[in-house]
Design a protein around this motif. Structure first.
Motif, mmCIF file in Angstrom:
data_model
loop_
_atom_site.group_PDB
_atom_site.id
_atom_site.type_symbol
_atom_site.label_atom_id
_atom_site.label_comp_id
_atom_site.label_asym_id
_atom_site.label_seq_id
_atom_site.Cartn_x
_atom_site.Cartn_y
_atom_site.Cartn_z
ATOM 1 N N TYR A 146 0.842 -1.189 0.000
ATOM 2 C CA TYR A 146 0.000 0.000 0.000
ATOM 3 C C TYR A 146 0.880 1.243 0.000
ATOM 4 O O TYR A 146 1.948 1.260 0.611
ATOM 5 C CB TYR A 146 -0.940 -0.008 1.205
ATOM 6 C CG TYR A 146 -2.019 -1.062 1.116
ATOM 7 C CD1 TYR A 146 -3.322 -0.727 0.771
ATOM 8 C CD2 TYR A 146 -1.734 -2.407 1.362
ATOM 9 C CE1 TYR A 146 -4.317 -1.698 0.666
ATOM 10 C CE2 TYR A 146 -2.714 -3.377 1.269
ATOM 11 C CZ TYR A 146 -4.004 -3.020 0.918
ATOM 12 O OH TYR A 146 -4.973 -3.989 0.812
ATOM 13 N N THR A 147 0.396 2.300 -0.635
ATOM 14 C CA THR A 147 1.237 3.488 -0.824
ATOM 15 C C THR A 147 1.211 4.441 0.356
ATOM 16 O O THR A 147 2.018 5.356 0.428
ATOM 17 C CB THR A 147 0.816 4.254 -2.090
ATOM 18 O OG1 THR A 147 -0.562 4.638 -1.969
ATOM 19 C CG2 THR A 147 1.002 3.395 -3.327
ATOM 20 N N SER A 148 0.290 4.241 1.300
ATOM 21 C CA SER A 148 0.245 5.073 2.497
ATOM 22 C C SER A 148 -0.136 4.216 3.693
ATOM 23 O O SER A 148 -0.581 3.076 3.525
ATOM 24 C CB SER A 148 -0.750 6.234 2.319
ATOM 25 O OG SER A 148 -2.056 5.735 2.109
ATOM 26 N N GLY A 149 0.046 4.769 4.882
ATOM 27 C CA GLY A 149 -0.172 3.956 6.065
ATOM 28 C C GLY A 149 0.875 2.857 6.149
ATOM 29 O O GLY A 149 2.007 3.017 5.698
ATOM 30 N N ARG A 150 0.522 1.736 6.725
ATOM 31 C CA ARG A 150 1.436 0.603 6.743
ATOM 32 C C ARG A 150 1.551 0.006 5.346
ATOM 33 O O ARG A 150 0.564 -0.064 4.608
ATOM 34 C CB ARG A 150 0.929 -0.471 7.715
ATOM 35 C CG ARG A 150 1.291 -0.241 9.165
ATOM 36 C CD ARG A 150 0.610 -1.282 10.041
ATOM 37 N NE ARG A 150 0.990 -2.651 9.681
ATOM 38 C CZ ARG A 150 1.981 -3.334 10.253
ATOM 39 N NH1 ARG A 150 2.707 -2.772 11.212
ATOM 40 N NH2 ARG A 150 2.246 -4.567 9.880
ATOM 41 N N PRO A 151 2.730 -0.439 4.968
ATOM 42 C CA PRO A 151 2.879 -1.034 3.633
ATOM 43 C C PRO A 151 1.978 -2.239 3.391
ATOM 44 O O PRO A 151 1.594 -2.506 2.244
ATOM 45 C CB PRO A 151 4.362 -1.440 3.595
ATOM 46 C CG PRO A 151 5.018 -0.463 4.510
ATOM 47 C CD PRO A 151 4.040 -0.249 5.632
ATOM 48 N N ASP A 152 1.633 -2.976 4.476
ATOM 49 C CA ASP A 152 0.762 -4.139 4.291
ATOM 50 C C ASP A 152 -0.720 -3.798 4.419
ATOM 51 O O ASP A 152 -1.584 -4.664 4.300
ATOM 52 C CB ASP A 152 1.109 -5.247 5.294
ATOM 53 C CG ASP A 152 0.956 -4.815 6.749
ATOM 54 O OD1 ASP A 152 0.420 -3.716 6.992
ATOM 55 O OD2 ASP A 152 1.381 -5.578 7.637
ATOM 56 N N GLY A 153 -1.028 -2.526 4.668
ATOM 57 C CA GLY A 153 -2.421 -2.085 4.726
ATOM 58 C C GLY A 153 -3.128 -2.352 6.042
ATOM 59 O O GLY A 153 -4.281 -1.942 6.210
ATOM 60 N N LYS A 154 -2.477 -3.000 6.981
ATOM 61 C CA LYS A 154 -3.125 -3.320 8.257
ATOM 62 C C LYS A 154 -3.223 -2.074 9.139
ATOM 63 O O LYS A 154 -2.460 -1.123 8.978
ATOM 64 C CB LYS A 154 -2.346 -4.418 8.987
ATOM 65 C CG LYS A 154 -2.355 -5.759 8.262
ATOM 66 C CD LYS A 154 -1.554 -6.799 9.036
ATOM 67 C CE LYS A 154 -1.562 -8.139 8.309
ATOM 68 N NZ LYS A 154 -0.761 -9.168 9.038
ATOM 69 N N LYS A 155 -4.170 -2.103 10.068
ATOM 70 C CA LYS A 155 -4.374 -0.990 10.990
ATOM 71 C C LYS A 155 -4.318 -1.523 12.419
ATOM 72 O O LYS A 155 -5.355 -1.845 13.003
ATOM 73 C CB LYS A 155 -5.702 -0.302 10.718
ATOM 74 C CG LYS A 155 -5.744 0.460 9.394
ATOM 75 C CD LYS A 155 -7.049 1.215 9.224
ATOM 76 C CE LYS A 155 -7.031 2.068 7.970
ATOM 77 N NZ LYS A 155 -6.082 3.170 8.039
ATOM 78 N N PRO A 156 -3.125 -1.618 12.988
ATOM 79 C CA PRO A 156 -2.992 -2.126 14.354
ATOM 80 C C PRO A 156 -3.697 -1.220 15.364
ATOM 81 O O PRO A 156 -3.482 -0.009 15.363
ATOM 82 C CB PRO A 156 -1.473 -2.133 14.583
ATOM 83 C CG PRO A 156 -0.925 -1.170 13.584
ATOM 84 C CD PRO A 156 -1.823 -1.239 12.408
ATOM 85 N N HIS A 157 -4.581 -1.839 16.170
ATOM 86 C CA HIS A 157 -5.338 -1.085 17.180
ATOM 87 C C HIS A 157 -6.148 0.049 16.544
ATOM 88 O O HIS A 157 -6.394 1.076 17.176
ATOM 89 C CB HIS A 157 -4.407 -0.520 18.256
ATOM 90 C CG HIS A 157 -3.556 -1.551 18.919
ATOM 91 N ND1 HIS A 157 -4.025 -2.414 19.895
ATOM 92 C CD2 HIS A 157 -2.252 -1.884 18.730
ATOM 93 C CE1 HIS A 157 -3.050 -3.223 20.291
ATOM 94 N NE2 HIS A 157 -1.969 -2.926 19.593
ATOM 95 N N GLY A 158 -6.530 -0.135 15.273
ATOM 96 C CA GLY A 158 -7.333 0.861 14.583
ATOM 97 C C GLY A 158 -6.561 2.078 14.114
ATOM 98 O O GLY A 158 -7.158 3.049 13.635
#
Length: 212
Positions: free
Chosen positions: A6-18
């Motif tokens: 993914y181009t923003s946030g975490r590269p794997d797209g996950k959202k730890p703890h939201g």
């Protein structure tokens, strides 16, 4: 292993703890701790927390190398700045042996960040600002090398100085050479303009003599 980047946030797209990243989550924890205790003294993360944060930073490093290849310099700037912030968090709050697991790579982050900032300036046709950004990157790497020596990490200082600092110095020399070439072109154009002005004046004088 990341199967999709993914181009923003975490590269794997996950959202730890939201949150968009572990870094954002732990930074929020730090701010909550300071509000509750009046300072950050005593703030700690668990070894598992640091491992998760460092793995996320490694994935972000992989992504900004990919972005650099695509010349997406704004994304390189963002990711290198985030990873640099992680190194500072680790240096301040993690045990020294844990912190050094990521802090030793800060010289490379600073080099890539300096190049990204310079390239963004060049895209805006501002070569002087590009030179200033490289100079700032050189200064920051110099400070990092001083930290390495002060804390007894001579090998890291040597690698940083011989590779990353040298790369920025070479980049600056190339940029300055291009700027000098452009300046010479501008001077030649001005000289040519002066020559054409003299020719116009001579032509006017000849016309006046013929009329006489």
């Amino acid at each position: 292993t990341i199967s999709r980047m993914y181009t923003s946030g975490r590269p794997d797209g996950k959202k730890p703890h939201g949150r968009n990243s572990y870094y954002d989550y732990f930074r929020e924890q730090l701010e909550d701790y300071k509000r509750q205790h009046g300072s950050d003294e005593g703030f700690r993360l668990t070894p598992e927390d640091w491992r998760a944060l460092f793995q996320e930073s490694y994935d972000r490093y992989t992504r900004y190398l990919f972005f650099a290849g695509l010349k997406r310099w704004a994304d390189v700037k963002r990711d290198t700045e985030t990873n640099s912030a992680v190194t500072e968090m680790a240096r301040k709050y993690a045990p020294s042996d844990v912190a050094w697991g990521i802090y030793q790579y800060k010289g490379y982050m600073l080099m890539m960040n300096g190049i990204a900032n310079a390239e963004l300036s060049l895209m805006a046709s501002d070569r002087q600002e590009a030179l200033r950004q490289i100079d700032l990157g050189i200064q920051r790497i110099g400070q990092f090398c001083a930290d390495c020596l002060r804390e007894g990490y001579g090998d890291a200082e040597n690698i940083t100085r011989e590779r990353y600092l040298s790369n920025l110095i070479e980049y600056r020399a190339d940029l300055e050479s291009v700027e000098s070439g452009l300046q010479r072109q501008r001077e030649r154009r001005e000289e040519n303009d002066d020559d054409w002005g003299l020719l116009d004046e001579l032509e006017e004088l000849l016309d006046e003599e013929e009329e006489d």
